[in-house]
Design a protein around this motif. Structure first.
Motif, PDB file in Angstrom:
ATOM      1  N   ALA A 260       0.708  -1.478  -0.026  1.00 50.73           N
ATOM      2  CA  ALA A 260       0.211   0.039   0.145  1.00 50.73           C
ATOM      3  C   ALA A 260       1.251   1.247   0.544  1.00 50.73           C
ATOM      4  O   ALA A 260       0.416   2.405  -1.086  1.00 50.73           O
ATOM      5  CB  ALA A 260      -1.067   0.087   1.304  1.00 50.73           C
ATOM      6  N   GLU A 261       1.832   1.488   0.550  1.00 47.79           N
ATOM      7  CA  GLU A 261       3.214   2.385   0.691  1.00 47.79           C
ATOM      8  C   GLU A 261       3.897   2.521  -0.316  1.00 47.79           C
ATOM      9  O   GLU A 261       3.359   3.334  -0.781  1.00 47.79           O
ATOM     10  CB  GLU A 261       3.942   2.267   1.637  1.00 47.79           C
ATOM     11  CG  GLU A 261       5.308   3.112   1.812  1.00 47.79           C
ATOM     12  CD  GLU A 261       4.278   4.619   2.630  1.00 47.79           C
ATOM     13  OE1 GLU A 261       5.327   5.277   1.740  1.00 47.79           O
ATOM     14  OE2 GLU A 261       3.740   4.799   3.103  1.00 47.79           O
TER      15      GLU A 261
ATOM     16  N   THR B  12       6.387   6.011  -1.770  1.00 45.69           N
ATOM     17  CA  THR B  12       7.704   5.624  -2.545  1.00 45.69           C
ATOM     18  C   THR B  12       7.722   3.446  -2.471  1.00 45.69           C
ATOM     19  O   THR B  12       7.571   2.967  -1.240  1.00 45.69           O
ATOM     20  CB  THR B  12       8.452   6.221  -1.720  1.00 45.69           C
ATOM     21  OG1 THR B  12       8.637   6.277  -0.498  1.00 45.69           O
ATOM     22  CG2 THR B  12       8.236   7.812  -2.045  1.00 45.69           C
ATOM     23  N   LEU B  13       8.861   3.783  -3.104  1.00 43.45           N
ATOM     24  CA  LEU B  13       9.594   2.233  -2.501  1.00 43.45           C
ATOM     25  C   LEU B  13      10.243   2.243  -1.627  1.00 43.45           C
ATOM     26  O   LEU B  13      10.207   1.257  -0.491  1.00 43.45           O
ATOM     27  CB  LEU B  13      10.597   1.688  -4.125  1.00 43.45           C
ATOM     28  CG  LEU B  13       9.626   1.407  -5.217  1.00 43.45           C
ATOM     29  CD1 LEU B  13      10.628   0.920  -6.211  1.00 43.45           C
ATOM     30  CD2 LEU B  13       8.627   0.478  -4.583  1.00 43.45           C
ATOM     31  N   LEU B  14      11.182   3.435  -1.207  1.00 45.68           N
ATOM     32  CA  LEU B  14      11.931   4.168   0.246  1.00 45.68           C
ATOM     33  C   LEU B  14      11.584   3.583   1.426  1.00 45.68           C
ATOM     34  O   LEU B  14      11.614   2.921   2.166  1.00 45.68           O
ATOM     35  CB  LEU B  14      12.415   5.201   0.262  1.00 45.68           C
ATOM     36  CG  LEU B  14      13.794   5.128   1.123  1.00 45.68           C
ATOM     37  CD1 LEU B  14      14.874   3.783   0.918  1.00 45.68           C
ATOM     38  CD2 LEU B  14      14.657   6.603   1.076  1.00 45.68           C
ATOM     39  N   GLY B  15       9.800   4.110   1.460  1.00 45.90           N
ATOM     40  CA  GLY B  15       8.884   4.207   2.442  1.00 45.90           C
ATOM     41  C   GLY B  15       8.623   2.664   2.537  1.00 45.90           C
ATOM     42  O   GLY B  15       8.207   2.257   3.884  1.00 45.90           O
ATOM     43  N   ALA B  16       8.090   2.177   1.801  1.00 51.66           N
ATOM     44  CA  ALA B  16       7.394  -0.081   1.445  1.00 51.66           C
ATOM     45  C   ALA B  16       8.929  -0.720   2.285  1.00 51.66           C
ATOM     46  O   ALA B  16       8.438  -1.040   3.085  1.00 51.66           O
ATOM     47  CB  ALA B  16       6.877   0.282   0.412  1.00 51.66           C
ATOM     48  N   PHE B  17      10.119  -0.023   1.871  1.00 50.00           N
ATOM     49  CA  PHE B  17      11.508  -0.992   2.283  1.00 50.00           C
ATOM     50  C   PHE B  17      11.445  -1.517   3.519  1.00 50.00           C
ATOM     51  O   PHE B  17      11.755  -1.806   4.535  1.00 50.00           O
ATOM     52  CB  PHE B  17      12.338  -0.537   1.453  1.00 50.00           C
ATOM     53  CG  PHE B  17      13.702  -1.517   1.826  1.00 50.00           C
ATOM     54  CD1 PHE B  17      13.557  -2.880   2.040  1.00 50.00           C
ATOM     55  CD2 PHE B  17      14.744  -0.563   3.349  1.00 50.00           C
ATOM     56  CE1 PHE B  17      15.170  -3.234   2.608  1.00 50.00           C
ATOM     57  CE2 PHE B  17      15.122  -0.758   3.391  1.00 50.00           C
ATOM     58  CZ  PHE B  17      15.566  -2.973   3.116  1.00 50.00           C
TER      59      PHE B  17
END
Length: 95
Positions: free
Chosen positions: A21-22, A29-34
């Motif tokens: 969802a992030e 962002t993908l960084l936030g998802a990571f």
């Protein structure tokens, strides 16, 4: 044991959905998802499973110690941490 694995898989499922969802959010962002996956999922789950496994590790250690310190065991005959008196061979004299 099976309950712990079930809870771990369920928690990782929830965290992966949160990370997805992030990543797919308009401002995500993908960084936030990571970091969501790392800080909400893997880190706390690893710590929790380690802490919940402490009684199992303690029982295994006690069982191992009980086997090595059985009566008549050569490992520690007097149950002390000191070396036995005959650990070093006496000096042999030449005839």
């Amino acid at each position: 044991m099976a309950v712990r694995i079930l809870v771990a898989v369920a928690w990782l499922y929830v965290v992966v959905l949160m990370a997805a969802a992030e990543a797919t959010a308009p401002e995500g962002t993908l960084l936030g998802a990571f970091f969501t996956l790392l800080l909400y999922g893997i880190g706390p789950l690893a710590l929790t499973l380690y802490l919940l496994g402490t009684p199992v590790r303690r029982r295994a250690k006690r069982a191992t110690e009980a086997l090595t310190e059985a009566p008549g065991s050569a490992a520690q005959p007097d149950r002390s941490d000191h070396a036995t008196g005959d650990a070093i061979a006496p000096e042999r004299k030449e005839p």
